[in-house]
Design an enzyme around this catalytic site. Structure first.
Site, short mmCIF file in Angstrom:
data_model
loop_
_atom_site.label_atom_id
_atom_site.label_comp_id
_atom_site.label_asym_id
_atom_site.label_seq_id
_atom_site.Cartn_x
_atom_site.Cartn_y
_atom_site.Cartn_z
N ASP A 156 -2.72 -10.29 9.91
CA ASP A 156 -1.63 -9.03 9.99
C ASP A 156 -0.71 -9.33 11.47
OD1 ASP A 156 -2.32 -8.25 7.86
OD2 ASP A 156 -3.53 -6.70 8.68
N ARG A 194 -11.68 2.32 9.02
CA ARG A 194 -10.05 2.34 7.97
C ARG A 194 -10.26 3.86 7.11
NH1 ARG A 194 -5.28 -0.21 4.92
NH2 ARG A 194 -3.57 -0.38 6.27
N ASP A 231 0.93 -1.19 -0.30
CA ASP A 231 0.41 -0.26 -0.10
C ASP A 231 1.04 2.00 0.43
OD1 ASP A 231 -1.89 1.63 0.59
OD2 ASP A 231 -3.13 0.57 2.05
N ASP A 243 -6.29 -6.58 -1.65
CA ASP A 243 -6.73 -6.39 -0.10
C ASP A 243 -8.48 -6.06 -0.12
OD1 ASP A 243 -6.32 -5.92 2.58
OD2 ASP A 243 -4.56 -4.62 2.19
N CYS A 260 -6.24 -11.36 0.50
CA CYS A 260 -6.25 -10.64 1.54
C CYS A 260 -7.73 -9.50 1.87
CB CYS A 260 -4.73 -9.73 1.74
SG CYS A 260 -4.51 -8.31 2.93
#
Ligand code: DGJ
Length: 720
Positions: A532, A427, A348, A463, A510
């Site tokens: 994670d 998030r 990322d 992701d 993910c």
């Protein structure tokens, strides 16, 4: 996605024919060691007669009274949870599914599909129960197809993929629950009468708090090598439900499928409604055999390129977060090359210009390279890494958007959110409305775009960092209750397009850790990110949990800076699955770098056994202060034993580790591997040649001279 041999059989199978069973006649679905038997009753209903170990004399099954409706419809005589519930166009809420005929279609050397056709005598509704038996793997999958010819849409409120019945004295349910960085905690409870539900309602992922898998043991809790059980899981990357209902006669029904929660479906006439596959295996010899069945099935049929090699990699997420630029990244390539991994994975933070992706508050959705960080683009990184002998991969999260992004500004109608309430962030991001074909194009083009602009890009980490909340789909309009189902179907539509163009590109699934760990997604992915949390001790439990249902080559396990254990311990833990790294290589001492480099070489040498071998869980971390597991190749000429001492008590004594799955008549050379440079094995059996019989009955002493907390060893056994 399908294997070539499977496709050939699909075309050849056009010759299948339908059979009409007489009343009392059995319909048998069988694998090498298990049988699921249905029978047609006098009232033309289908009843489950038997599920369990395959018996040599099939006449024996008739001793069992067939009393459980295979797929009960709601609104009729059955007073417990239905498999299916439908409100007809005229408002009538009943469904009576009666047998029409069945067919058996050979889909591969090893694969047979049995389809039982049912229909309602009053309403033009047809339901086909599909069972696919994988003979050698001892796995059965089942899904259902519903279609009707009423004048208007009907409302479907329940639509199980599978409906199984059991009659035992006791039922023990093993489930796996957790949270972010705390995935796959195993828990076993006895079912009492009434309903016990395992489910999720997260929308864009299958799990976070509850994983979509279970063991159901009959009579007694099952062990690794004893006990009768089924292992079940759903191939669906969205809301799931496993409903266990024990009735007044102590009969258990298990209804498995998409979660019907807030998902009433308006089904138009002539439009088939196909449920996802429920996957299960029966084992009469405990959980270990069930896992090996699932692993073999997964590699052969369910995971993309399940029997092909995986890439070792160095990821930059833990080392840099989003704080990097071209110079910093290219300097990391040297470390990756020194380590000897196959690929560098850029995570990322590499994209977005108007609202640069410097933290998780901005930029998501704007998939152009950030010009400040990467002035020469991703293509430059691909070619620079290539010069160091590395392949290059990239992170994407194409289903999501930050409110601070150009995508959000340009396409507010592409976002799932309630228009009359404040936006709800997780998030700092929102989910795109993937049900909208324009959004599907956007997601496809994001992936295709980055791959076409950067030929040579060799890997994608996909992701998905949030679930759905406060959801409303601008595209679905009055069909809001379709969102959970259509989102996942749309996700698969996009992946179908991607896989049509890039059939073998390795991709990691993910979802903010292990939120997408299901066989629905794994058809398109080579591996998944389990958590994670990469602390060595935590990972023993997390990877142990996943090992029950997924083969080692799908479970990405990275050595990182998490955890206070030694580098050796963390590496030994990561090596039990699909090894990768996420560390600052420059922080390693020369000895640590040498050790890590050698570890990757050792892993590559042993990976055939770890990836494709049979797994034996020998000592559970749930039962004491150590854990041990072992892989054995098919010919039993090579085995690898992983042994972890966790937090032993003062002077705690540990017995020898009895191995499994070896050839008792073969002699194996014992060699502890993955030692630190200069270190010598303390194993008293080092370099000895011992028989399989001895190793399985007396075992190996793995703790002599090694009592320290958080110490570990990897032992290679080679038949001479
Ligand atoms: C969550 C993933 O689990 C991490 O590995 C990392 O890729 C971050 N997302 C990046 O945002």
């Amino acid at each position: 996605m399908m294997k070539i041999k499977y496709l050939i059989f699909c075309f050849a199978s056009l010759s299948s024919y339908r059979l009409a069973a007489q009343t009392g006649q059995d319909i048998s679905i069988g694998t090498r060691h298990s049988s699921l038997v249905y029978t047609v009753s006098g009232n033309q209903h289908i009843y489950q007669r038997y599920l369990g170990k395959k018996l040599s004399d099939t006449a024996s099954y008739t001793v069992m009274k067939a009393v459980h409706n295979a797929y009960p419809g709601a609104g009729m005589g059955d007073l417990f949870s239905p498999a299916i519930r439908m409100i007809h166009a005229d408002g009538n809420p009943s469904l009576d599914l009666q047998y029409v005929n069945h067919e058996s279609v050979k889909k591969g050397e090893d694969v047979t599909e049995t389809i039982i056709h049912l229909k309602d005598p009053v309403y033009p509704v047809e339901v086909a129960l599909h069972y696919t038996a994988y003979y050698d793997e001892d796995v059965i999958t089942s899904h259902v197809e519903i279609i009707h010819k009423e004048k208007k849409p009907v409302l479907l409120t329940n639509y199980a993929s599978s409906f199984l019945h059991f009659d035992a004295d006791h039922y023990w349910l093993t489930q796996f629950h957790g949270d972010w960085a705390k995935e796959m905690n195993m828990e076993e409870t006895e079912l009492t009468s009434g309903i016990h539900i395992l489910d999720s309602k997260l929308g864009s992922r299958a799990d976070m708090y509850q994983s979509p898998l279970f063991f159901l043991s009959l009579d007694h809790p099952s062990g690794e090598n004893n006990g009768e059980l089924i292992a079940g899981t759903l191939a669906w990357t969205g809301n799931f439900q496993f409903l266990f209902e024990t009735d007044t006669h102590n009969s258990l029904r298990i209804s498995s499928g998409m979660n019907p929660y807030a998902s009433e479906y308006h089904l138009a006439p002539g439009q088939p409604f196909v449920t996802p596959e429920f996957i299960f295996t029966y084992s009469g010899e405990g959980k270990g055999l069930a896992s090996r069945n699932l692993h073999r099935w997964a590699r052969n049929y369910a995971v993309l390129d399940g029997n092909k090699p995986r890439l070792t990699l160095l990821n930059n997420w833990e080392a840099t977060g989003m704080n990097f630029d071209q110079g910093r990244l290219t300097s990391l390539f040297d470390g990756a090359a020194k380590l000897g991994v196959d690929l560098f994975l850029l995570d990322d933070g590499w994209f977005a210009n108007k609202y640069p992706r410097d933290d998780d508050k901005a930029g998501l959705g704007d998939w152009e390279e950030n010009k400040k960080k990467l002035p020469n683009g991703v293509g430059y990184l691909v070619s620079e890494s290539g010069k160091k002998g590395l392949q290059f991969g990239i992170w994407l999260e194409p289903e999501m958007v930050n409110p601070k992004s150009e995508l959000y500004e340009k396409h507010p109608d592409w976002i799932l959110k309630l228009t009359n309430r404040p936006e709800d962030y997780f998030r700092n991001q929102l989910v795109l409305d993937l049900t909208n074909p324009a959004v599907q194009d956007f997601v496809y083009n994001t992936v295709d775009g980055v791959l076409t602009r950067n030929p040579g890009l060799a890997y994608i980490k996909w992701d998905c960092n949030r679930m759905m909340t406060n959801t409303w789909s601008p595209w679905l309009k009055e069909d809001q209750s379709h969102i959970y189902i259509e989102y996942v179907r749309s996700f698969y539509k996009v992946l179908d397009r991607i896989r049509a163009k890039y059939p073998h590109l390795p991709m990691m699934l993910c979802s903010g850790g292990g939120g997408r760990t299901d066989y629905g997604g794994l058809r398109y992915f080579t591996e998944f990110w389990p958590s994670d949390n990469t602390d060595g001790l935590e990972r023993i439990f997390i990877q142990w949990g996943y090992s029950y249902f997924f083969p080692a080559n799908t479970i990405a396990a990275h050595v990182t800076g998490w955890g206070k254990q030694s580098l050796k311990f963390r590496t030994d833990v990561a090596m039990m699955d699909k090894l990768g790294y996420d560390i600052k290589v420059s922080d390693l001492t020369p000895e640590e770098l040498q050790f890590s480099h050698d570890a990757i070489q050792t892993y590559k040498r042993l990976s055939d056994v770890i990836w494709y071998g049979d797994l034996y869980r020998l000592i559970s971390p749930y039962e004491g202060n150590r854990a041990a597991l072992q892989y054995v190749n098919e010919s039993k000429t090579k085995a690898v034993l992983f042994h972890y001492l966790m937090n032993p008590r003062y002077k705690e004594a540990f017995g020898r580790v009895k191995l499994q799955g070896l050839d008792p008549l073969k002699k194996y050379r014992i060699k502890e591997v993955n030692l630190f440079p200069g270190a010598r094995s303390a194993n008293p059996d080092q370099d000895k040649v011992l028989s399989g019989e001895l190793l399985m009955n007396i075992g190996l002493n793995c703790t002599a001279g090694r009592q320290a907390p958080m110490s570990s060893s990897i032992i290679e056994l080679t038949a001479e």
